[in-house]
Write an enzyme that holds these catalytic residues in place. Structure first.
Site, mmCIF file in Angstrom:
data_model
loop_
_atom_site.group_PDB
_atom_site.id
_atom_site.type_symbol
_atom_site.label_atom_id
_atom_site.label_comp_id
_atom_site.label_asym_id
_atom_site.label_seq_id
_atom_site.Cartn_x
_atom_site.Cartn_y
_atom_site.Cartn_z
ATOM 1 N N ASN A 80 0.746 -1.095 -0.045
ATOM 2 C CA ASN A 80 0.032 -0.070 -0.035
ATOM 3 C C ASN A 80 0.918 1.337 -0.010
ATOM 4 O O ASN A 80 1.532 1.545 1.086
ATOM 5 C CB ASN A 80 -0.799 -0.062 1.250
ATOM 6 C CG ASN A 80 -1.904 1.096 1.334
ATOM 7 O OD1 ASN A 80 -1.402 2.164 1.081
ATOM 8 N ND2 ASN A 80 -3.050 0.940 1.876
ATOM 9 N N GLU A 88 -1.670 -13.124 5.608
ATOM 10 C CA GLU A 88 -2.621 -12.346 6.774
ATOM 11 C C GLU A 88 -3.611 -13.202 7.478
ATOM 12 O O GLU A 88 -4.629 -13.749 6.870
ATOM 13 C CB GLU A 88 -3.357 -11.137 5.783
ATOM 14 C CG GLU A 88 -3.754 -10.063 6.971
ATOM 15 C CD GLU A 88 -4.552 -8.814 6.193
ATOM 16 O OE1 GLU A 88 -3.768 -8.459 5.257
ATOM 17 O OE2 GLU A 88 -5.225 -8.209 6.724
ATOM 18 N N ASP A 116 -0.413 -3.541 10.350
ATOM 19 C CA ASP A 116 -1.836 -3.969 10.163
ATOM 20 C C ASP A 116 -2.732 -2.772 10.757
ATOM 21 O O ASP A 116 -2.459 -2.414 11.937
ATOM 22 C CB ASP A 116 -2.175 -5.230 10.445
ATOM 23 C CG ASP A 116 -3.344 -5.860 9.915
ATOM 24 O OD1 ASP A 116 -3.210 -6.004 8.588
ATOM 25 O OD2 ASP A 116 -4.478 -6.173 10.646
ATOM 26 N N PHE A 126 -6.789 7.531 1.150
ATOM 27 C CA PHE A 126 -7.168 6.412 0.610
ATOM 28 C C PHE A 126 -8.107 5.676 1.515
ATOM 29 O O PHE A 126 -8.622 6.128 2.740
ATOM 30 C CB PHE A 126 -5.730 5.259 0.445
ATOM 31 C CG PHE A 126 -5.159 4.677 1.889
ATOM 32 C CD1 PHE A 126 -4.501 5.653 2.877
ATOM 33 C CD2 PHE A 126 -5.614 3.532 2.372
ATOM 34 C CE1 PHE A 126 -4.154 5.239 3.973
ATOM 35 C CE2 PHE A 126 -5.087 2.884 3.507
ATOM 36 C CZ PHE A 126 -4.363 3.915 4.350
ATOM 37 N N GLY A 127 -8.645 4.494 1.096
ATOM 38 C CA GLY A 127 -9.576 3.672 2.057
ATOM 39 C C GLY A 127 -10.762 4.483 2.394
ATOM 40 O O GLY A 127 -11.581 5.048 1.619
ATOM 41 N N ASP A 163 -10.716 7.193 4.388
ATOM 42 C CA ASP A 163 -10.561 8.376 4.628
ATOM 43 C C ASP A 163 -11.620 9.389 4.130
ATOM 44 O O ASP A 163 -11.893 10.469 4.945
ATOM 45 C CB ASP A 163 -9.223 8.842 3.813
ATOM 46 C CG ASP A 163 -7.890 8.569 4.363
ATOM 47 O OD1 ASP A 163 -8.110 8.044 5.784
ATOM 48 O OD2 ASP A 163 -6.775 8.717 4.017
ATOM 49 N N HIS A 165 -3.618 7.690 13.202
ATOM 50 C CA HIS A 165 -3.470 6.347 13.843
ATOM 51 C C HIS A 165 -1.765 6.116 13.476
ATOM 52 O O HIS A 165 -1.235 5.597 14.201
ATOM 53 C CB HIS A 165 -4.180 5.404 13.759
ATOM 54 C CG HIS A 165 -4.618 5.039 12.279
ATOM 55 N ND1 HIS A 165 -4.972 6.187 11.432
ATOM 56 C CD2 HIS A 165 -4.588 3.739 11.416
ATOM 57 C CE1 HIS A 165 -5.177 5.761 10.249
ATOM 58 N NE2 HIS A 165 -5.058 4.522 10.296
ATOM 59 N N ARG A 166 -1.766 6.025 12.232
ATOM 60 C CA ARG A 166 -0.564 5.672 11.539
ATOM 61 C C ARG A 166 0.590 6.516 12.150
ATOM 62 O O ARG A 166 1.696 6.134 12.725
ATOM 63 C CB ARG A 166 -0.481 5.625 10.265
ATOM 64 C CG ARG A 166 0.836 5.158 9.333
ATOM 65 C CD ARG A 166 0.404 4.641 7.868
ATOM 66 N NE ARG A 166 -0.670 3.395 7.964
ATOM 67 C CZ ARG A 166 -1.926 3.800 7.723
ATOM 68 N NH1 ARG A 166 -2.511 5.112 7.362
ATOM 69 N NH2 ARG A 166 -2.718 2.772 7.883
HETATM 70 P P1 ITT Z 1 -0.661 -3.952 3.350
HETATM 71 O O1 ITT Z 1 -1.252 -5.045 3.979
HETATM 72 O O2 ITT Z 1 0.072 -4.369 2.049
HETATM 73 O O3 ITT Z 1 0.135 -3.186 4.139
HETATM 74 P P2 ITT Z 1 -3.569 -2.969 3.098
HETATM 75 O O4 ITT Z 1 -4.163 -1.775 2.369
HETATM 76 O O5 ITT Z 1 -4.023 -4.456 2.618
HETATM 77 O O6 ITT Z 1 -1.551 -2.898 2.844
HETATM 78 P P3 ITT Z 1 -4.254 -3.483 5.810
HETATM 79 O O7 ITT Z 1 -4.416 -4.958 5.570
HETATM 80 O O8 ITT Z 1 -3.674 -3.188 7.001
HETATM 81 O O9 ITT Z 1 -3.336 -3.001 4.692
HETATM 82 O O10 ITT Z 1 -5.673 -2.962 5.562
HETATM 83 C C1 ITT Z 1 -5.941 -1.803 6.263
HETATM 84 C C2 ITT Z 1 -7.191 -1.356 5.687
HETATM 85 O O11 ITT Z 1 -7.920 -0.452 6.596
HETATM 86 C C3 ITT Z 1 -7.051 -0.386 4.448
HETATM 87 O O12 ITT Z 1 -7.212 -1.336 3.228
HETATM 88 C C4 ITT Z 1 -8.023 0.781 4.497
HETATM 89 O O13 ITT Z 1 -9.249 -0.052 4.027
HETATM 90 C C5 ITT Z 1 -8.481 0.641 5.896
HETATM 91 N N1 ITT Z 1 -7.295 1.805 6.429
HETATM 92 C C6 ITT Z 1 -6.551 1.584 7.430
HETATM 93 N N2 ITT Z 1 -5.816 2.652 7.680
HETATM 94 C C7 ITT Z 1 -6.286 3.673 7.195
HETATM 95 C C8 ITT Z 1 -6.156 4.963 6.805
HETATM 96 O O14 ITT Z 1 -5.454 5.757 7.275
HETATM 97 N N3 ITT Z 1 -7.091 5.627 5.933
HETATM 98 C C9 ITT Z 1 -8.170 5.124 5.601
HETATM 99 N N4 ITT Z 1 -8.422 3.605 5.485
HETATM 100 C C10 ITT Z 1 -7.367 2.951 6.371
#
Ligand code: ITT
Length: 198
Positions: free
Chosen positions: A21, A48, A77, A153-154, A156, A181-182
């Site tokens: 990501n 995972e 994660d 992303f996600g 947000d 959080h990150r």
């Molecule tokens: P990697 O496992 O390759 O690191 P991933 O996107 O699959 O990437 P995760 O398994 O940790 O990562 O999934 C986290 C999900 O939670 C991510 O796909 C988003 O949908 C959501 N998420 C986590 N942090 C977020 C953020 O800062 N902003 C928006 N959505 C977030």
């Protein structure tokens, strides 16, 4: 760490982050930069496991990747935990995002007035010998009724951090780094890392 074949990178201020990501990687880079810590993206698939614990999921994947690549690696994660949905999607956030997406989560919430939610990020830093350390960060906020903003992303576009009036996607990088959080989890890691090494 002494005597291990943990050859690359040689610079002790450099960490390998196993993620696919780019957004997560960029946010981690921005959090670690002020501490003089460089982070490199290792875009390798990882296992995972199914668990409700983000820490457990991150640790398992980091242990596996550390052995596979024979170097110290970092795995994160993360997930969105919605109070009215008893914590869903939580550790299943990436699957839920890929299936029903932001629109689907908003539909599940419907006209629900209790819209509290939090994001959590759990980090595991693991050496090839198996020593590990974990950090986590959380940000509380609420879910908006409509998707707003295009940055990030996600989830947000629907998350408004406590104390703010716009979504992460409306606020952009600087706004997100102030609350996220990150950013919290990576700053904890940085403070520990500049003092110690595993
Ligand atoms: P990697 O496992 O390759 O690191 P991933 O996107 O699959 O990437 P995760 O398994 O940790 O990562 O999934 C986290 C999900 O939670 C991510 O796909 C988003 O949908 C959501 N998420 C986590 N942090 C977020 C953020 O800062 N902003 C928006 N959505 C977030």
């Amino acid at each position: 760490m002494h005597g291990e074949a943990d050859t690359s990178p040689s610079d002790k201020r450099t960490l390998w982050f196993v993620t696919q990501n780019h957004h997560k990687y960029q946010e981690a880079r921005r959090a670690l930069d002020p501490f003089g810590i460089t982070i490199l993206m290792l875009s390798s698939p990882k296992t995972e496991i199914q668990s409700t614990s983000l820490g457990e999921i991150a640790r398992f994947a980091a242990e596996e990747a550390a052995k596979k690549h024979n170097r110290t690696v970092l795995v994160e994660d993360s997930g969105l935990f919605v109070k009215a949905l008893n914590g869903f999607p939580g550790s299943f956030s990436s699957y839920v995002y890929a299936t029903i997406g932001v629109g689907g989560l908003l539909r599940l919430m419907g006209r629900q007035t209790r819209r509290e939610a939090y994001f959590q990020a759990s980090l595991a830093l693991v050496s090839p010998r198996g020593s590990s350390v974990e950090f986590s960060g959380k940000v509380h906020g609420t879910l908006s009724h409509k998707s707003a903003g295009v940055q990030g992303f996600g989830f947000d576009p629907i998350f408004v951090p406590r104390g703010a009036r716009k979504t992460f996607a409306q606020g952009g990088a600087e706004f997100k780094d102030k609350y996220s959080h990150r950013a919290i989890a990576f700053r904890k890691l940085a403070l520990w890392y500049i003092g110690t090494k595993i």
